[in-house]
Design an enzyme around this catalytic site. Structure first.
Site, PDB file in Angstrom:
ATOM      1  CE1 TYR A 142      37.602  22.136 -42.585  1.00 13.97           C
ATOM      2  CE2 TYR A 142      35.253  22.547 -42.822  1.00 13.97           C
ATOM      3  CZ  TYR A 142      36.301  21.679 -42.602  1.00 13.97           C
ATOM      4  OH  TYR A 142      36.047  20.344 -42.400  1.00 13.97           O
ATOM      5  CG  ASP A 237      33.558  26.539 -50.458  1.00 13.21           C
ATOM      6  OD1 ASP A 237      32.371  26.176 -50.586  1.00 13.21           O
ATOM      7  OD2 ASP A 237      34.331  26.067 -49.599  1.00 13.21           O
ATOM      8  CE  LYS A 265      28.199  24.558 -44.213  1.00 14.72           C
ATOM      9  NZ  LYS A 265      28.472  24.033 -42.914  1.00 14.72           N
TER      10      LYS A 265
HETATM   11  C1  LIG Z   1      32.720  27.116 -46.960  1.00 11.15           C
HETATM   12  C2  LIG Z   1      32.696  25.639 -46.676  1.00 11.15           C
HETATM   13  N1  LIG Z   1      33.162  24.794 -47.590  1.00 11.15           N
HETATM   14  C3  LIG Z   1      33.152  23.461 -47.399  1.00 11.15           C
HETATM   15  C4  LIG Z   1      32.681  22.933 -46.229  1.00 11.15           C
HETATM   16  C5  LIG Z   1      32.685  21.444 -46.040  1.00 11.15           C
HETATM   17  O1  LIG Z   1      31.396  20.962 -46.006  1.00 11.15           O
HETATM   18  P1  LIG Z   1      31.036  19.575 -45.266  1.00 11.15           P
HETATM   19  O2  LIG Z   1      31.187  19.801 -43.811  1.00 11.15           O
HETATM   20  O3  LIG Z   1      29.626  19.320 -45.707  1.00 11.15           O
HETATM   21  O4  LIG Z   1      31.976  18.563 -45.798  1.00 11.15           O
HETATM   22  C6  LIG Z   1      32.173  23.790 -45.235  1.00 11.15           C
HETATM   23  C7  LIG Z   1      31.640  23.291 -43.943  1.00 11.15           C
HETATM   24  O5  LIG Z   1      31.987  22.373 -43.347  1.00 11.15           O
HETATM   25  C8  LIG Z   1      32.188  25.169 -45.465  1.00 11.15           C
HETATM   26  O6  LIG Z   1      31.732  26.022 -44.557  1.00 11.15           O
HETATM   27  N1  LIG Z   2      32.447  25.240 -39.734  1.00  8.34           N
HETATM   28  C1  LIG Z   2      32.070  23.937 -40.206  1.00  8.34           C
HETATM   29  C2  LIG Z   2      31.173  24.088 -41.369  1.00  8.34           C
HETATM   30  O1  LIG Z   2      30.844  25.099 -41.856  1.00  8.34           O
HETATM   31  C3  LIG Z   2      31.423  23.175 -39.120  1.00  8.34           C
HETATM   32  C4  LIG Z   2      30.885  21.854 -39.538  1.00  8.34           C
HETATM   33  C5  LIG Z   2      31.764  20.726 -39.088  1.00  8.34           C
HETATM   34  O2  LIG Z   2      32.937  20.681 -39.477  1.00  8.34           O
HETATM   35  O3  LIG Z   2      31.270  19.862 -38.385  1.00  8.34           O
END
Ligand SMILES: Cc1ncc(COP(=O)(O)O)c(C=O)c1O
Ligand SMILES: N[C@H](C=O)CCC(=O)O
Length: 430
Positions: A142, A237, A265
């Site tokens: 993701y 990523d 994060k």
């Molecule tokens: C590896 C990774 N990339 C991108 C994202 C997207 O980040 P955000 O939720 O801050 O948009 C997340 C988590 O949601 C993630 O775990």
């Molecule tokens: N797994 C997602 C981020 O790493 C969880 C955060 C979200 O989508 O709310």
């Protein structure tokens, strides 16, 4: 009814599904989400003031634990100077300098407001720089919810049973090639066939959105090799792994170099921040230096920068990551031992302070298919048992768990003893 149940009812009337991000809705595990009121160190406190030992850590950012006093002070001090200017501030440069100093291969970096924006912008930049449209991602990984990346995605998309989302134009999804995580041969084959059409590979260097799945030896190295051979860019990523599994993330841990890195994060210390950065020649392709457009009203927000700067200062204190990793190892080993004693088949993965448990007879779990074959029902019962015991795990078996330095030995021992009680109940009801 609990206060959380009442608040959820109220929320559902005005917010779709009562939540602002699907994974919060407890769809995967059943029941209603807990509404939290405050947090401190290793603990969350819900609307009924019940305390939970927290292993979600706001999905990763809170590596120092919740509401660290130094971070709060920095945020308050910055807020008192003004919340947003929509113009440059020194704190952006300071955080950028820190990232470029610490991070491998980061010549220039641009701040955004989320991990989604970071990966979306990095993909656009890779396409603009190479003049190619196709991208490669891996099933179960993701990278946020931008259109090109919401194809066979992990995290909340898995809990909904729709890893490829309606609303993503087929023509765009056609440009996203999805391969099996940890399958280096499939990557080589794909590049042998159409390597010269591929703009980039984007990868979670430790997959944390299909539970926790580390790369097998040679996998990340193969990605680097095929990118070098074909002229595609490698986007690592590190939104989740950056400043989490080590000071230099997965790239430092595994010794593999990205052309572009995405962060989020931890670099925002709990405030909404993302970033993408890397090779100077590629980053100079971004506006206003180059032709690829990317922007943000609140990007580089001074309050968020202050939280990030203080967090990065604190994670560089001596032995920070050693301590964090030792705590995580103690938790994972303790829970595995408790499962074994109870005769519950379980395995675990851990990299630094990211971890995941799998209810399975398999000895190891290395890809999406194996994750999906685990006993989800058993996980869900385990999740609710732990919740009753006052331990908050991610409300889905497709999410990694996270440790913070604020977790004490007592917190970890308590969690292991709670798991032992839950396993005993699971065994009795089997
Ligand atoms: C590896 C990774 N990339 C991108 C994202 C997207 O980040 P955000 O939720 O801050 O948009 C997340 C988590 O949601 C993630 O775990
Ligand atoms: N797994 C997602 C981020 O790493 C969880 C955060 C979200 O989508 O709310």
């Amino acid at each position: 009814m609990t206060k959380s149940e009442l608040l959820f009812d109220q929320a559902r009337k005005v917010i779709p599904g009562g939540v602002n991000s699907p994974v919060r809705a407890f769809r995967a595990v059943g029941g209603t989400p807990i509404f939290f009121e405050r947090a401190e160190g290793a603990y969350l406190f819900d609307a009924d003031d019940k305390r939970y030992v927290d292993y979600v850590q706001s999905w990763g950012p809170m590596v120092l634990g919740h509401a660290h006093p130094d971070v709060i002070d920095a945020v308050v001090e910055a807020a008192e100077q003004g919340l947003s200017f929509g113009a440059p501030t020194e704190s952006e440069t300071l955080l950028a300098e820190e990232l470029c100093r610490v991070w491998p291969n980061m010549d220039l970096v641009r701040f955004v407001n989320s991990g989604t924006e970071a990966t979306m912008s990095a993909i656009r930049l890779a396409r603009g720089f190479t003049g190619r449209d196709k991208i490669v991602k891996f099933e179960g990984c993701y990278h946020g919810h931008s259109d090109s990346l919401l194809v066979k995605a992990g995290s909340g998309a898995l809990t909904m049973g729709v890893p490829s989302s309606p609303g993503v134009p087929a023509a765009l999804a056609d440009h996203t090639i999805t391969l099996t995580y940890n399958d280096a041969d499939a990557v080589r084959q794909c590049f042998a066939e159409i390597g010269n059409e591929i703009a980039c590979i984007i990868v979670e260097p430790v997959a944390g959105n299909m539970n926790c799945v580390p790369p097998v030896p040679g996998f990340l190295e193969t990605l680097r090799e095929v990118c070098d051979e074909s002229g595609a860019l490698l986007i690592i990523d590190e939104v989740m792994t950056g400043f989490r599994i080590s000071l230099t993330g997965a790239q430092g841990h595994y010794g593999v170099r990205a052309d572009l890195t995405t962060l989020g994060k931890v670099i925002g210390g709990g405030m909404p921040v993302g970033a993408f950065g890397g090779r100077r020649d590629v980053m100079e392709y971004i506006a206003p230096l180059g032709p690829v457009y990317q922007a943000g009203t609140l990007s580089g927000n001074p309050v968020a920068m202050a939280a990030g700067l203080t967090t990065l200062e604190l994670v560089q204190e001596p032995d920070f990551y050693e301590l964090l990793n030792e705590k995580t190892e103690a938790l994972v080993d303790g829970i595995l031992a408790a499962a074994k004693e109870a005769g519950i088949p379980m395995t675990a993965n851990r990299v630094g302070s990211m971890f995941g448990f799998f209810f399975t007879d398999a000895e190891s779990v290395t890809n999406y298919q194996q994750v999906m074959a685990c006993d989800t029902e058993r996980f869900n019962t385990f999740f609710h048992g732990m919740l009753e015991e006052g331990v908050y795990l991610a409300p889905a078996s497709y999410e990694a768990g996270f440790m913070s330095v604020a977790h004490s030995k007592d917190d970890i021992d308590y969690t292991i003893s709670a798991a032992r009680r839950v396993f005993d109940r699971l065994k009795a009801s089997a």
